[in-house]
Design a protein around this motif. Sequence first.
Motif, PDB file in Angstrom:
ATOM      1  N   GLY A 116       0.804  -1.212   0.000  1.00  0.00           N
ATOM      2  CA  GLY A 116       0.000   0.000   0.000  1.00  0.00           C
ATOM      3  C   GLY A 116       0.837   1.261   0.000  1.00  0.00           C
ATOM      4  O   GLY A 116       0.294   2.369   0.047  1.00  0.00           O
ATOM      5  N   ALA A 117       2.149   1.117  -0.028  1.00  0.00           N
ATOM      6  CA  ALA A 117       3.031   2.277  -0.010  1.00  0.00           C
ATOM      7  C   ALA A 117       2.843   3.102  -1.278  1.00  0.00           C
ATOM      8  O   ALA A 117       2.603   2.561  -2.357  1.00  0.00           O
ATOM      9  N   GLU A 118       3.007   4.402  -1.136  1.00  0.00           N
ATOM     10  CA  GLU A 118       2.863   5.299  -2.277  1.00  0.00           C
ATOM     11  C   GLU A 118       4.202   5.635  -2.921  1.00  0.00           C
ATOM     12  O   GLU A 118       4.255   6.240  -3.976  1.00  0.00           O
ATOM     13  N   ASP A 119       5.289   5.253  -2.267  1.00  0.00           N
ATOM     14  CA  ASP A 119       6.613   5.563  -2.818  1.00  0.00           C
ATOM     15  C   ASP A 119       7.412   4.283  -2.986  1.00  0.00           C
ATOM     16  O   ASP A 119       7.177   3.273  -2.319  1.00  0.00           O
ATOM     17  N   LEU A 122       9.987  -3.245 -10.124  1.00  0.00           N
ATOM     18  CA  LEU A 122       9.470  -2.111  -9.363  1.00  0.00           C
ATOM     19  C   LEU A 122       9.416  -0.837 -10.191  1.00  0.00           C
ATOM     20  O   LEU A 122       8.588   0.046  -9.941  1.00  0.00           O
ATOM     21  N   GLY A 123      10.272  -0.744 -11.199  1.00  0.00           N
ATOM     22  CA  GLY A 123      10.280   0.444 -12.046  1.00  0.00           C
ATOM     23  C   GLY A 123       8.995   0.637 -12.813  1.00  0.00           C
ATOM     24  O   GLY A 123       8.676   1.756 -13.250  1.00  0.00           O
ATOM     25  N   ASP A 124       8.216  -0.454 -12.995  1.00  0.00           N
ATOM     26  CA  ASP A 124       6.959  -0.359 -13.737  1.00  0.00           C
ATOM     27  C   ASP A 124       5.734  -0.326 -12.814  1.00  0.00           C
ATOM     28  O   ASP A 124       4.604  -0.448 -13.279  1.00  0.00           O
ATOM     29  N   ALA A 125       5.986  -0.152 -11.516  1.00  0.00           N
ATOM     30  CA  ALA A 125       4.872  -0.232 -10.557  1.00  0.00           C
ATOM     31  C   ALA A 125       4.128   1.084 -10.384  1.00  0.00           C
ATOM     32  O   ALA A 125       3.122   1.141  -9.672  1.00  0.00           O
ATOM     33  N   GLY A 126       4.591   2.147 -11.005  1.00  0.00           N
ATOM     34  CA  GLY A 126       3.891   3.423 -10.943  1.00  0.00           C
ATOM     35  C   GLY A 126       3.977   4.123  -9.611  1.00  0.00           C
ATOM     36  O   GLY A 126       3.099   4.931  -9.268  1.00  0.00           O
ATOM     37  N   LEU A 127       5.015   3.861  -8.850  1.00  0.00           N
ATOM     38  CA  LEU A 127       5.179   4.484  -7.533  1.00  0.00           C
ATOM     39  C   LEU A 127       6.086   5.696  -7.654  1.00  0.00           C
ATOM     40  O   LEU A 127       7.031   5.719  -8.443  1.00  0.00           O
ATOM     41  N   ARG A 128       5.823   6.699  -6.846  1.00  0.00           N
ATOM     42  CA  ARG A 128       6.648   7.906  -6.888  1.00  0.00           C
ATOM     43  C   ARG A 128       8.006   7.634  -6.243  1.00  0.00           C
ATOM     44  O   ARG A 128       8.137   6.790  -5.360  1.00  0.00           O
ATOM     45  N   ALA A 129       8.991   8.367  -6.706  1.00  0.00           N
ATOM     46  CA  ALA A 129      10.310   8.259  -6.101  1.00  0.00           C
ATOM     47  C   ALA A 129      10.287   8.953  -4.748  1.00  0.00           C
ATOM     48  O   ALA A 129       9.609   9.972  -4.562  1.00  0.00           O
ATOM     49  N   ALA A 130      10.967   8.395  -3.778  1.00  0.00           N
ATOM     50  CA  ALA A 130      11.005   8.981  -2.448  1.00  0.00           C
ATOM     51  C   ALA A 130      12.429   9.374  -2.118  1.00  0.00           C
ATOM     52  O   ALA A 130      13.384   8.723  -2.530  1.00  0.00           O
ATOM     53  N   SER A 131      12.562  10.452  -1.364  1.00  0.00           N
ATOM     54  CA  SER A 131      13.893  10.922  -0.981  1.00  0.00           C
ATOM     55  C   SER A 131      14.094  10.731   0.513  1.00  0.00           C
ATOM     56  O   SER A 131      13.240  11.083   1.320  1.00  0.00           O
ATOM     57  N   GLY A 187       5.845  -0.171   8.204  1.00  0.00           N
ATOM     58  CA  GLY A 187       7.119   0.107   8.849  1.00  0.00           C
ATOM     59  C   GLY A 187       7.825   1.351   8.359  1.00  0.00           C
ATOM     60  O   GLY A 187       8.984   1.593   8.714  1.00  0.00           O
ATOM     61  N   HIS A 188       7.158   2.175   7.554  1.00  0.00           N
ATOM     62  CA  HIS A 188       7.765   3.408   7.057  1.00  0.00           C
ATOM     63  C   HIS A 188       8.114   4.324   8.236  1.00  0.00           C
ATOM     64  O   HIS A 188       7.416   4.353   9.244  1.00  0.00           O
ATOM     65  N   ILE A 189       9.217   5.072   8.085  1.00  0.00           N
ATOM     66  CA  ILE A 189       9.737   5.913   9.167  1.00  0.00           C
ATOM     67  C   ILE A 189       9.780   7.370   8.725  1.00  0.00           C
ATOM     68  O   ILE A 189      10.166   7.682   7.602  1.00  0.00           O
ATOM     69  N   ALA A 190       9.394   8.250   9.637  1.00  0.00           N
ATOM     70  CA  ALA A 190       9.605   9.687   9.445  1.00  0.00           C
ATOM     71  C   ALA A 190      10.541  10.171  10.545  1.00  0.00           C
ATOM     72  O   ALA A 190      10.321   9.873  11.722  1.00  0.00           O
ATOM     73  N   GLN A 191      11.593  10.876  10.161  1.00  0.00           N
ATOM     74  CA  GLN A 191      12.475  11.483  11.159  1.00  0.00           C
ATOM     75  C   GLN A 191      12.107  12.947  11.322  1.00  0.00           C
ATOM     76  O   GLN A 191      11.839  13.648  10.348  1.00  0.00           O
ATOM     77  N   HIS A 192      12.136  13.433  12.586  1.00  0.00           N
ATOM     78  CA  HIS A 192      11.700  14.796  12.886  1.00  0.00           C
ATOM     79  C   HIS A 192      12.793  15.648  13.526  1.00  0.00           C
ATOM     80  O   HIS A 192      12.821  16.862  13.328  1.00  0.00           O
ATOM     81  N   VAL A 193      13.648  15.042  14.323  1.00  0.00           N
ATOM     82  CA  VAL A 193      14.693  15.773  15.046  1.00  0.00           C
ATOM     83  C   VAL A 193      16.014  15.046  14.831  1.00  0.00           C
ATOM     84  O   VAL A 193      16.089  13.815  14.953  1.00  0.00           O
ATOM     85  N   LYS A 194      17.058  15.789  14.501  1.00  0.00           N
ATOM     86  CA  LYS A 194      18.376  15.200  14.293  1.00  0.00           C
ATOM     87  C   LYS A 194      18.899  14.622  15.610  1.00  0.00           C
ATOM     88  O   LYS A 194      18.586  15.102  16.694  1.00  0.00           O
ATOM     89  N   ALA A 195      19.761  13.629  15.485  1.00  0.00           N
ATOM     90  CA  ALA A 195      20.332  12.999  16.677  1.00  0.00           C
ATOM     91  C   ALA A 195      21.178  13.974  17.489  1.00  0.00           C
ATOM     92  O   ALA A 195      21.286  13.834  18.710  1.00  0.00           O
TER      93      ALA A 195
END
Length: 639
Positions: A184-187, A231-240, A317-325
Motif C-alpha cells: 500500500g506504499a505510495e513511494d 518495481l520500475g513499472d509499478a507506478g510508484l513515486r520516487a522517495a527521498s 514500517g515506514h519511518i519519518a524522522q523529525h529531530v536530528k540525533a
Amino acid sequence: MPALATAALLLPLLGAAPSAAVSPDAPPAPDRLQRAFATAAAEYHVPQSVLLGVSYLQTRWDAHGGAPSVTGGYGPLHLTDARTALAGASHHGGGSEDPRGDDARAALHPKGGAPAPSAGLPARLTTLPRAAELTGLSAEALRTDPAANVSGGAALLAAAQRELGEPLSADPANWYAAVARFSGAEDSATAAAYANDVYDIIRTGERRTTDAGQRVSLAARPDVAPDVSQLGDAGLRAASAAGTECPTSVSCEWVPAPYEEFGDGDYGNHDLGSRPASQRIRYIVVHDTEGTWNGVLNLVQDPTYVSWNYTLRSTDGHIAQHVKAKDVAWHAGNWYVNAGSIGLEHEGFLTEPDTWYTEAMYRSSARLVKYLAKKYDIPLDRQHVLGHDNVPGTTTATIPGMHTDPGPYWDWRHYFQLLGRPFEPTAGKKSTLVTIRPDYDANRPAYTGCETAGVPCPEHGSSEVRLYSDHDANAPLIKDIGLGTTPTTGVNDLSSRVSTGQQYAVADRWGDWTAIWYLGQKAWFHNPAGSPAAVPASGRVLTPRKGLESVPVYGRAYPEKAAYPADVPAQAVSPLPYTLSAGQKYVVGEKVPGEYYYAVTFDEASHRVVTGKDQYYEIQYGHRVAYVRAADVTVSAVR
C-alpha cells in the motif's frame, strides 16, 4: 472484542466442511490455516510461499480474534478498513507530565489533541473493501474468518500482478512488484523495503503456532532471487531520504519538527545541541503514539507542541524522522534522559491490546535501533533500550504523572530477537540474578481499565509479570510508595510489574516462586520450572557500601552544586522517596557522569553542558530505572 475473538475461532474455514462427528463448539483443527493458504494460493494462482511470506510480515500469521490493528487491519493478511481504525490524541497531550522534564523551565503541558480526520484515505487503509469486490465475500467474513481473509489477500496479490502486466507465475521470484504494491506504499523506497522483507522471510523460512493454536510453516527457499527491476513499472513515486539519519534497509523521510520562537519569548519544540560531541547518547526510548499516523505527524510539526526523533508507521514500517540525533527532543518527561536519548514513537495504543502492531513495524524499528546503537555505541539491553514506562520521575512530585507506554502488550522478547540480542540464560540455575522472560503468548496476566476503570481488559499475551508481597497469588500486590496509592491490576498501574528483559537480583526462593529486590522490598513472582517467567543471568549488582544502612535513590544524575559555572543556575539533586537498604542488591546498568544540559532559551549562545565530579550508577530499581551515587555503593559481579 472478546465476543468477536470467540466468534472468529468458531467460524469454519472456507473450503473445509465441518465433520458431522465434530462438535460445533470444537476449536478448528491445528492445520486448517495452513490448508487455507494452500487453497487460496491454488484458487488465485499465487505462489504459496509469496502468500505465506506476505502474511508473516503483516501478522506472523495471527488472526487476533477478528480484532483490528491500529490502522484497522484484520486477519492474517492484515486487510485494512480504516473506518474501524481508532482515533485519539497523542499520549503527550493527555497527561500531567512535562515531556521536557526540566525544573529550570516552566512545565510544558501540550494542548494538542487529535486533528480532524482527512477527507480521503490512502489505498493502504482500504484494502479490505477492495478484497471484498475481488472475492465476492462479505466484509464481515473478511474481518472474522481467517480463511476468507487469506483468500482476500491472495485475490489482492493476483490483481496487482495482472495490473502490472505480469503473468500469474508459479515462480515466487516473479512477484516482487506485486508484493511491493500489496504494502500500500505510495513511494518506491517504502514498497521496496517491504518487498525485501517478504523475500527475506521466503528465503529463510518460518514456522510457528499462531495465537489461535494454528501450526503454520513456510519452507525455506534460499535460492529465490526476485526480479527487483519490476518495481520500475509499478507506478510508484520516487522517495527521498535526504536529510534523514536512517539505515538503507528501511524507508525513511524527513518531516522536520520546527525549532521556532513564539509568544513572549517562548519556543519549541526541541532544543538544538551538538551530540554526541557535547554529551553521549546512551538511551533509545520506545513510545507508542496513542494516535494514528497522519494526526501524529501533524502534531510533531506544531511548534507549540513537543517532539521526538522518529515516528514509525504500522502498516508497512515506514519511518519519518523529525529531530536530528545531535539535537534534544522533548519526549521522555525526564530532562536527564531526554538530553541523552533518542525517542521513537510507534503507531499504536497502550490500552487497546488488540490494536496490535504489525511485524513490518517491529522489523523496521529493530533495524533503526540497531543502526542507532552501532552509530552511537548504545548497548542493546533493557538498561539502554527503555520503554517510556521505564523512565523515572525526576522528583517525588513528578512520579505519579510519568507515562506508561508502550505498556504490557509491547512484545519485548520478539523485539530483542529481531535486534539480534535474544534474552537467553547466561548463568547456571542457582544464579542470584534473573532476566524476566515469560512466554509472551502464554503469559496472560489479568488487567483492568483498558476501556473503563475497573473493567477487565480482553485476555491477551503480555511481556509483563505481576509481583506479590508473598509467595501466594492471593497475597497483596507490591506497593510503590512513590505513587502513594493502593496497587491495582490497572493496565496503567506499574506498581507491581516487571517487564521482559529487565534484570533483578534474587532475594529469596520458595517452591515455584522467586523473590527479587524491587522498590526496596522483596517482591515475589510465580516462576515454575515447567513454564518459567525468568531465566538465570550473570551481571553486576550493587549494594550500600559498608557502614551505610541505606542510600538515596535519584531519578536523574545531576552534578553537584560546585560544578555549575556562575552563569548557569545550579539544579537541585533531589532524592526520590525510595532508598536502597543494606543487604539489598540491584542490577547495574552502567556508570554515568553527573551531567546537566542547560538549554532554556531560544538563543543557543547560553546553552551549556555541565559535568560534575560525582558519578552515578544506573540501576533497575523497580519497573523504572533509577540512579544512585557511585560513592554510596559497592559493585560486585554475579556469574
